[in-house]
Design an enzyme around this catalytic site. Structure first.
Site: not given
Lengths: 723, 723
Positions: B224, B88, B657
């Site tokens: 991810d 992402h 992240s």
């Protein structure tokens, strides 16, 4: 007799196949009490400390303390007739005693003394099973040599006769239980206690904490219990309510445990499970999973879409159909849950391979020719049903999901049945049913909108028209045509030419005799008149098939029982609302990857779920008591708090609500009240990975009675510590 | 200097208070790498096997392998510039390289060789922090003795000067980080790699498996991650994309672990967390929990109801406002989640008691008078804000949640700013911003319906009118009146007399100068002209308060640090997008009563969640590989299957992240990509019961590269086994 004897003399030296996924485990089984001595070794291995043979005696403790109550289960818990069952099982009694200014649903109720115990609605019953006698020979005596409908009728007649004879003894209700699909028949004799009173109910926000949101959900935090008391006449016999009546003295009662329980502990449950299908043939499993459930989901979704789509711009229609849509959604959700579960368990394959193994074993047996012929014949009956399944589903929905057409069919059927003596009329169309039918006719006023009914029929009949012509029924073709264009014309004409939308017209039609009805020019009544012969014909065919299956299935069941016996395993009959026993243990669960459910919940969870709004509105006294943390002897030491509910791997189904859960010593540790969502498919297949039952921990009951909504006199009556 | 020195010389002989609910635990903390030697003992006690002092060196491994990428975090994982970050985080790069016929989002991408590596969008950056120098004295030199806005401006000027000087070195991006709310300032120097390329991306159905449904959810099953590569010019220096560029050779890279991981294992994470508020004052906690979040929830719900109610019968209006409603709902959901979490953690009480303890301690210290005076002054600034909080919230929403009025205010503000030299204009209203403003003006066409804007203003202004007159602002009263009746008249007139609904009119207004605008008779433009002075006045007051807090908060922070130090505890600065380190362990979680989350998920969960539809549409090759069960060296032996994601108690927030997760030896075991829902409130308070971080297990990455979407050349480059 042969197979039964073989079952009874079953050797248990071969260990049960505990490791095989999807096959029967030690923890699977809704055993008849009479079977328990056969599996005494497993019971003992599982941790039971009592004697299996004692459990087999309906007239001895603990079985004579287990009762049927309000259509579900319960148990005596004192020597003065105190009955423990679920709050939701006694809900009608609580509601019946509520009135403006006395909301027992919201407030709960504690009878201060005997005089304060409130009479239940007069039709509420506590039934004590006192007899369970095998009468197979008597029931089948006249059926032998017959087939189809005649076989069915012979069994039916013999059953009615046995029941009538048994019920000559006043105060008893009798029934004949069909075990193993026509293989065996038992006469069940039950003492019928007709004066039942409300003694103790927690507030609904405790008894039904979590409501519909938590239904089928674990972790759970409901105190779903209520205490009732059974009364009898001063002569000790069942009697209608009278202030002079005295508490019933049961032959035995269960003692609520004062010990702690933990994961892995032995647990055992007795009650009246309603219906299961686990011994159905492999083709029936395949049909259920590959066609019945998926097509139910699809057709019901279509109906919901059609109703909602048609009623979208019509507020009145939306209100009218809200109830029907709710029912359709419930059915759909349950079908989807069952389908998901059966697929997850790979049930079709498991049952298919199990049945193939049975046939392979059967081939090694002498004299299996007749058995195999009967099984083949039964299979042919099932196959014939499968060949028409799409049609039967759609025609069934056309009759059940319409409002005006359904009423017209009812009126025509009633006129037809009235031409026969009342006793010979089809059940549902006898004189005693007419009040109910009048009610249905009136209800249509609030549940009908012509454009919705036409849209629904358009959808259902269009699907019917798309079937192969071999499935067509001439009368339905005559009424609806065989093309969508014909259908539209016919429906437009049919709903333009009817006055059944008016209540007076419906009630007048109901009062009319067959001759008058035949002359009616009401278009929907005429359509119903055309359809009725077809419906009666299909009903007759269905009864014929049922008779054949009643005759033929026992061959399959005997083969299955013998096959299981050859593996060292017993076979319990599929559930049929008779008294059964299940055993297992307090058991955690891994519902999905990464998630582990602990088997005991605590009052902490009540505070976590509490929102102040239904259904998560824990009463202030409960929250105060939790905050105070005064749990006394009822706290679970390892958790240092009060438990609420617990989870077992016991084998249950609908009807087991209110079943007492016993420990290894036969003490009462829990009260069954629900299953988990993953177990919805257990009516067809018990998957030990996912099948769980949810119980009220008796320590929570004791705590509520001791500290939150105190009833010290009841604790004393149940021989329990005051705190 | 004093306090910093005291922190650095902190004795760690007092054990941390691990048992105190809600207070700092060993596992809480977003530490500056330079602080790690101070907590070397805890790090070691937690299981870290390396030297804490090595972690403090930005120029040494492993810190020099940790990068800022695409606004979030990442790490070098090969000596040839391979960067590992989240799918992402690299999504824009994948999207940028997709085109009709080449859907890299759906299909994923594997560059067969260097030539196949695809250039990222030109603004995509990989930043390597190479300098982190304390420049507090320089930044505060001119601010000393000043107050309010002047203090703010002095800090701002010194900051800009330091940045400009630092950025004279080409290839570097610099910034000044404010630590402990104005207590310390650091000059952050980052190598700016401008040629970034896509090397390996799994299909979106793996990288984003679970999508929005699983967002914030554990158990999780997303892969991810994405591999990028940083390139530099042939001279080894940062360069724009060129086919001649060569892979960047990082000073160090992380080695992906080949060992297994299990619950309880030490874990450590480095990255760039965005913003936290944990050291805010107790009154700010109370304001956030007792007023800010609840009133945000209430006001946003009202706005949603008003928009949906007004647009209910207007399909076009519903479409126009769909985006705004989605945004409002997201904000509301997050506010509710944060509020629930802070209440669950009793954060207001915990912080209040902690602060009271600090003040009690402070009273025992010599020379605390000045400190206490500053804290009291800071409190007064905050109190003044609280006194006007309802008004400020409503006036803010009137400006931000309207479409036409917002645009009119923008146009008037732009005309006002244009009267000054470009460099002195307010940020957002400079020449470089005008393209963006034009876009906003055009966008209104698709997002505006007059009846919705009037309804929204009616609701917001009615609430404003109900405030005490002491909160009133004259210009707003002039435009909207002070009673609902006045409001209705004024809004009707205002929206009847405007042509700003026409795009050409809006664009013309934007091009007009202040004088022309002042003569416009457009009613909404005139309203904006009336309001603008009030808005500028309040903005000025706000900047003055910000300056005062920048000056005064350090007294509070120094007191807090000294107090913590006196307890033997260090204090990390609240997150501010600078490089931080957190340590803890692989950790299960009990989210609610009866439910236990295991800390490792497996591929079995992918099959369980797979529906065949987004966001649960596991690609066929993945499902085949799972069914095949060929997991090789990447399988977790204790589970006998392939793991996917794992859970730790590491301290993270937005910006983390892509943070690498290291084991006790500094080997790369996971890639951070999300938190659990219960941790939404962690930006204010770290509650060890509920705060968890979610990571991709590097064994899942290795298995995907080895067996599912093979990239043996990348495994080899990362020095990993082929299977």
């Amino acid at each position: 007799m042969t197979m039964r004897r073989r079952l009874l003399t079953l050797s248990l030296s071969v260990p049960l196949a505990l490791g095989l996924l999807g096959t029967a485990r030690a923890d699977e089984g809704m055993w008849m009490p009479s079977q328990l001595p056969e599996i005494a070794r497993q019971l003992k291995a599982a941790g039971f400390k009592g004697q299996a043979r004692d459990l087999a005696e309906l007239a001895k403790p603990p079985m004579n303390a287990v009762v049927k109550v309000g259509g579900a289960s319960g148990a005596f818990v004192s020597k003065e007739g105190l009955v423990l069952t679920n709050h939701h099982v006694a809900f009608g009694v609580i509601q019946y005693n509520s009135k403006p200014g006395r909301d027992l649903i919201q407030d709960g109720y504690i009878a201060a003394d005997r005089a304060g115990e409130l009479p239940a609605n007069p039709d509420y019953r506590v039934l004590v099973t006192t007899g369970f006698d095998r009468i197979t020979d008597r029931i089948l005596a006249d059926a032998k040599g017959k087939q189809g409908r005649a076989y069915f009728d012979a069994v039916d007649t013999a059953t009615k006769s046995a029941v009538a004879e048994c019920e000559r003894d006043p105060g008893y209700r009798c029934s004949v239980a069909n075990m193993y699909y026509g293989t065996d028949f038992y006469l069940v004799r039950q003492l019928e206690l007709r004066d039942v009173r409300l003694v103790y109910a927690p507030p609904n926000d405790i008894g039904n904490f979590g409501g519909e949101v938590d239904n089928f959900v674990w972790p759970r935090h409901a105190g779903d219990f209520t205490l009732l008391r059974a009364y009898v006449g001063t002569d000790g016999k069942p009697a209608d309510y009278s202030p002079d009546n005295v508490p019933y003295v049961p032959p035995a009662h269960l003692q609520v445990s004062t010990r702690n329980v933990k994961e892995g502990d032995f647990a055992m449950l007795a009650g009246y499970p309603g219906v299961t299908f686990r011994h159905r043939m492999a083709s029936e499993f395949a049909n259920q999973i590959d066609w019945q459930l998926p097509s139910r989901v699809a057709v019901y979704q279509r109906m919901i879409d059609v109703i909602e789509g048609t009623a979208a711009k019509d507020e009145a229609a939306r209100v009218s159909y809200a109830n029907q849509v709710r029912g359709l959604k419930n059915t759909l959700k349950r079908a989807q849950g069952e389908l998901d579960g059966l697929r997850r368990s790979d049930a079709a394959r498991v049952r298919r391979e199990d049945e193939a193994a049975m046939f392979a074993w059967l081939d090694t047996q002498a004299d299996a020719t007749a058995t195999k012929a009967d099984i083949a014949a039964a299979q042919a009956v099932l196959d014939a049903g499968v060949a028409m399944r799409e049609r039967d589903q759609l025609l069934g929905l056309i009759q059940s999901q319409t409002q005006l057409l359904r009423v017209a069919l009812t009126v025509q059927r009633l006129a037809h049945e009235r031409t026969r003596p009342d006793a010979e009329r089809e059940s549902g169309f006898q004189q005693r049913d007419e009040t109910l039918i009048t009610g249905q006719l009136k209800q249509v006023q609030r549940r009908y909108a012509p454009e919705v009914e036409k849209a629904l029929l358009t959808d259902l009949v269009t699907q019917y028209q798309a079937l192969p012509a071999s499935q067509y029924v001439p009368e339905f073709n005559a009424v609806f045509g065989t093309t969508p264009a014909q259908l539209k014309r016919k429906l437009d004409a049919m709903y333009a030419g009817t006055r059944l939308g008016e209540e007076a017209q419906r009630l007048a039609a109901m009062d009319a005799d067959a001759a008058t009805l035949a002359q009616s020019d009401d278009t929907v009544l005429k359509a119903a008149a055309t359809l009725l012969p077809a419906i009666l014909r299909m009903e007759e065919a269905s009864k014929n098939s049922a008779g054949e299956l009643l005759r033929l299935r026992p061959a399959y069941m005997r083969a299955l029982i013998a096959f299981r016996n050859s593996q060292g395993r017993g076979v319990y009959p599929d559930a049929n609302s008779t008294l059964r026993v299940s055993y297992g243990r307090i058991s955690a669960m891994d519902p999905r990857d990464g998630v582990h459910y602990r088997p005991l919940t605590t009052v902490q969870g009540i505070l976590e779920k509490h929102t102040g709004e239904e259904p998560f509105n824990a009463p202030q006294p409960l929250r105060d008591a939790i905050a105070k943390g005064d749990f006394g002897s009822t706290a679970e030491p390892s958790l240092d708090t009060q438990t609420v509910d617990f989870l077992t791997n016991l084998d249950t189904t609908g009807g087991n609500s209110g079943s007492p859960v016993l420990d290894a010593q036969g003490k009462l540790i829990g009260l069954n009240f629900d299953s988990n969502w993953e177990a919805v498919s257990a009516s067809w297949m018990f998957d030990p990975r996912f099948k769980r039952a949810i119980h009220v921990d008796m320590r929570y009951l004791r705590w509520l009675l001791a500290k939150v909504y105190p009833a010290p006199h009841l604790l004393e009556e149940m021989n329990l510590p005051a705190e």
